[in-house]
Design an enzyme around this catalytic site. Sequence first.
Site, mmCIF file in Angstrom:
data_model
loop_
_atom_site.group_PDB
_atom_site.id
_atom_site.type_symbol
_atom_site.label_atom_id
_atom_site.label_comp_id
_atom_site.label_asym_id
_atom_site.label_seq_id
_atom_site.Cartn_x
_atom_site.Cartn_y
_atom_site.Cartn_z
ATOM 1 N N LYS A 293 1.072 -1.166 -0.132
ATOM 2 C CA LYS A 293 0.124 0.094 0.051
ATOM 3 C C LYS A 293 0.887 1.280 0.060
ATOM 4 O O LYS A 293 1.780 1.270 0.776
ATOM 5 C CB LYS A 293 -1.031 -0.029 1.321
ATOM 6 C CG LYS A 293 -1.993 0.725 1.152
ATOM 7 C CD LYS A 293 -3.261 0.226 2.160
ATOM 8 C CE LYS A 293 -4.200 1.189 2.309
ATOM 9 N NZ LYS A 293 -5.506 0.976 3.190
ATOM 10 N N GLU A 380 -19.516 -5.247 10.355
ATOM 11 C CA GLU A 380 -20.240 -4.527 11.183
ATOM 12 C C GLU A 380 -21.329 -5.395 11.733
ATOM 13 O O GLU A 380 -21.673 -5.211 12.916
ATOM 14 C CB GLU A 380 -20.796 -3.497 10.161
ATOM 15 C CG GLU A 380 -20.106 -2.390 9.649
ATOM 16 C CD GLU A 380 -19.349 -2.599 8.709
ATOM 17 O OE1 GLU A 380 -19.396 -3.873 8.073
ATOM 18 O OE2 GLU A 380 -18.438 -1.723 8.297
ATOM 19 N N ARG A 408 -25.595 -1.843 7.636
ATOM 20 C CA ARG A 408 -25.012 -3.473 7.131
ATOM 21 C C ARG A 408 -25.653 -3.936 8.623
ATOM 22 O O ARG A 408 -25.732 -5.254 8.369
ATOM 23 C CB ARG A 408 -23.489 -3.350 7.408
ATOM 24 C CG ARG A 408 -22.934 -3.085 5.905
ATOM 25 C CD ARG A 408 -22.612 -4.437 5.208
ATOM 26 N NE ARG A 408 -22.265 -4.269 3.793
ATOM 27 C CZ ARG A 408 -21.226 -4.450 3.090
ATOM 28 N NH1 ARG A 408 -20.225 -4.766 4.074
ATOM 29 N NH2 ARG A 408 -21.065 -4.304 1.941
HETATM 30 C C1 LIG Z 1 -18.950 -2.120 4.855
HETATM 31 C C2 LIG Z 1 -17.734 -1.080 4.849
HETATM 32 N N1 LIG Z 1 -17.003 -0.690 6.272
HETATM 33 C C3 LIG Z 1 -15.866 0.078 6.322
HETATM 34 C C4 LIG Z 1 -15.286 0.689 5.188
HETATM 35 C C5 LIG Z 1 -14.299 1.817 5.467
HETATM 36 N N2 LIG Z 1 -13.278 1.101 4.641
HETATM 37 C C6 LIG Z 1 -12.742 1.693 3.406
HETATM 38 S S1 LIG Z 1 -11.430 1.123 2.811
HETATM 39 C C7 LIG Z 1 -11.224 -0.023 4.079
HETATM 40 C C8 LIG Z 1 -10.146 -0.933 3.899
HETATM 41 C C9 LIG Z 1 -9.926 -1.948 2.872
HETATM 42 O O1 LIG Z 1 -8.944 -2.729 2.990
HETATM 43 P P1 LIG Z 1 -8.642 -3.321 1.464
HETATM 44 O O2 LIG Z 1 -9.790 -4.046 0.907
HETATM 45 O O3 LIG Z 1 -7.268 -4.363 1.925
HETATM 46 O O4 LIG Z 1 -8.112 -2.318 0.658
HETATM 47 P P2 LIG Z 1 -6.669 -1.316 0.623
HETATM 48 O O5 LIG Z 1 -6.975 -0.117 1.110
HETATM 49 O O6 LIG Z 1 -5.777 -2.118 1.553
HETATM 50 O O7 LIG Z 1 -6.175 -1.276 -0.638
HETATM 51 C C10 LIG Z 1 -12.209 0.183 4.924
HETATM 52 C C11 LIG Z 1 -12.288 -0.322 6.239
HETATM 53 C C12 LIG Z 1 -16.215 0.683 4.109
HETATM 54 N N3 LIG Z 1 -15.829 1.020 2.691
HETATM 55 N N4 LIG Z 1 -17.323 -0.441 4.106
#
Ligand SMILES: Cc1ncc(C[n+]2csc(CCOP(=O)(O)OP(=O)(O)O)c2C)c(N)n1
Length: 631
Positions: A293, A380, A408
Amino acid sequence: MDIVLDSSPLNDLNETYPLLSRIDSPDDLRQLDEHELPALAAEIREYLLQTLSRTGGHLASGLGAVEITIALHYLFDTPHDRLIWDVGHQCYPHKILTGRRDRMSQIRQKGGLSGFPKITESEYDHFGAGHSSTSISAALGMAIAAEAQGIDRKTIAVIGDGGMTAGMAYEALNHGGAIDKDLLVILNDNEMSISPNVGAMSKYLSSIWSGKIYSNLRSGSKRVLRRIPSAWELARRAEEHVKGMVTPGTLFEELGFSYFGPIDGHNLGDLLSLIRNLQKLSGPRMLHIVTRKGQGFPPAEDDACKFHGVGPFDPETGDVKSSAKPGLQSYTSLFSDWLVATGQRDSRLHAITPAMREGSGLVQFSEQMPDRYHDVGIAEQHAVTLAAGMARDGLKPVVAIYSTFLQRAYDQFVHDVAVQNLDVTFAVDRAGVVGADGATHTGNFDVAYCRCVPGAIVMAPAHAEDMFALLNTAYDYPGPALVRYPRDNTATPSAVDVETRVEIGSAVQVRSGKRAALLVFGSLYAIAEPIAEELDLSLINMRFIKPLDEAMIRRMASEHERLVTLEDASIEGGAGSAVLEFLNLENLHLPVLRLGLADCFPSQGSREQVLEDYGLDPATLRKAIAEFIGD
Ligand SMILES: Cc1ncc(C[n+]2csc(CCOP(=O)(O)OP(=O)(O)O)c2C)c(N)n1
């Protein structure tokens, strides 16, 4: 409507982006020679840095997804083939390559590009997102649709290891692995969610990767190791253990997916050759790529969490421009202070977050009381039922959750918490208008979907003092209690107040006036106060959406000819509607103006701009109320 608002950095910098400046669509990309692709990746990274350093946005995830984005558009026939991005925050390189390069300088701004895939924005955005872990389900649905319609089309879902912490991803794998549809899942594993990823699955994925490194090390360096007997002996002894632990892809294979990888997701050569092979296969397949990342921008590599979603920054140093306003504090940080202070006094308090430690203000608590801090991943539903279990057995859980993500866990809120009247406190952040994240993240529905749940109390603070008093009241309440507060600042209070409680369902009359009574639910109170003064209105800080202060409403209805309600929430089903329902029950008939977010998925922009778009800025509010009272 999306419009081009500004010139892009490309306009005067064509020499800086010799390849990227030629790419207006994936067709142009496919004209490039394969050996030019690494240089293109470097240009995309530079372009992302230059544009986002001005606008802010999701940076680190996009930087990590540059090569896989290039590889997928290079090899697949997009937009005919379906490319589904999970969450969608990593799709900026995809936007750059799919004809939106010159509009990146307005991403997430009013009238500009969305920060997520959006089907109305581009034919290359096959499925809108914003909330995580939907990609495999959506892609599977599309694969079924292609087959049902006899269309020869590939469907690819790209999901992160964070996205893989949500149950929904496994519901889709469970289904997809059992039916033989043409689906490719790319698992983009960077070991990060927003903060470092959590949970057993995250450990499992790392073990696959480290196992692969271990195997390479073992075959490649055997001779070197042999010269160091102790190291070789150690490795030999560990081998059996490691073998059992890291049989690559076992879990996914057993779920019915052909598993490939893990491979280095920044190595374009490897990506292209493996994906080419995968294109020859059909059925459910998973390619596990390992990425970093923030790749290519050292400040983001070092602190990916800070650069997950970031404001404007210096592209040389990574210094983020401060947005702090003197004398003001965010509601989130008020919650953070309250949580630490209350947790220090009460060892029964456990704080739960579904993967939003930073955004929800839990960093301090997690550091000071790690044993009572639970990051459950993007889960969630689990977060809420976990809290229910804790509450059932004597703990005092506080679930810190964004309004949009509580959606959710609605059934868990109703079925696990409310039906059993369990003592769970919900700190509902980002309630109301959220700003740049736009429609997918809007927090305007929680009032409507929570106030119909029996036994729950729903509160909205008007300012910092209220915030503490209502959190204390929620925490003491022996059933489900929600405090909803916005993504906004308020005047900094002198200190955290853990003492003040208010009577359940009590409002406060702040001002007496003649023309009408203005009943305010929550933080738009700051805007309402001067309007009440100017138009000579009675002003009520309602504090409770449920239960309403019925005596207060009755009195206001008898003392005034008109009532106005104001809230930062959907009007349909909102607090103003609750007031109308009560008046109707009581046979009280007087004109009521309900002000809030009218039947909409709010647009994107700054919070102020969005409030203005929906008539909730000071001038428009004043005008609407003045007209209503016949001024
Ligand atoms: C249902 C939900 N909960 C929380 C989030 C907030 N959120 C956005 S991106 C993220 C992390 C995603 O991690 P990953 O899928 O590994 O992607 P990366 O950013 O590491 O590439 C979170 C928790 C969300 N978008 N949707």
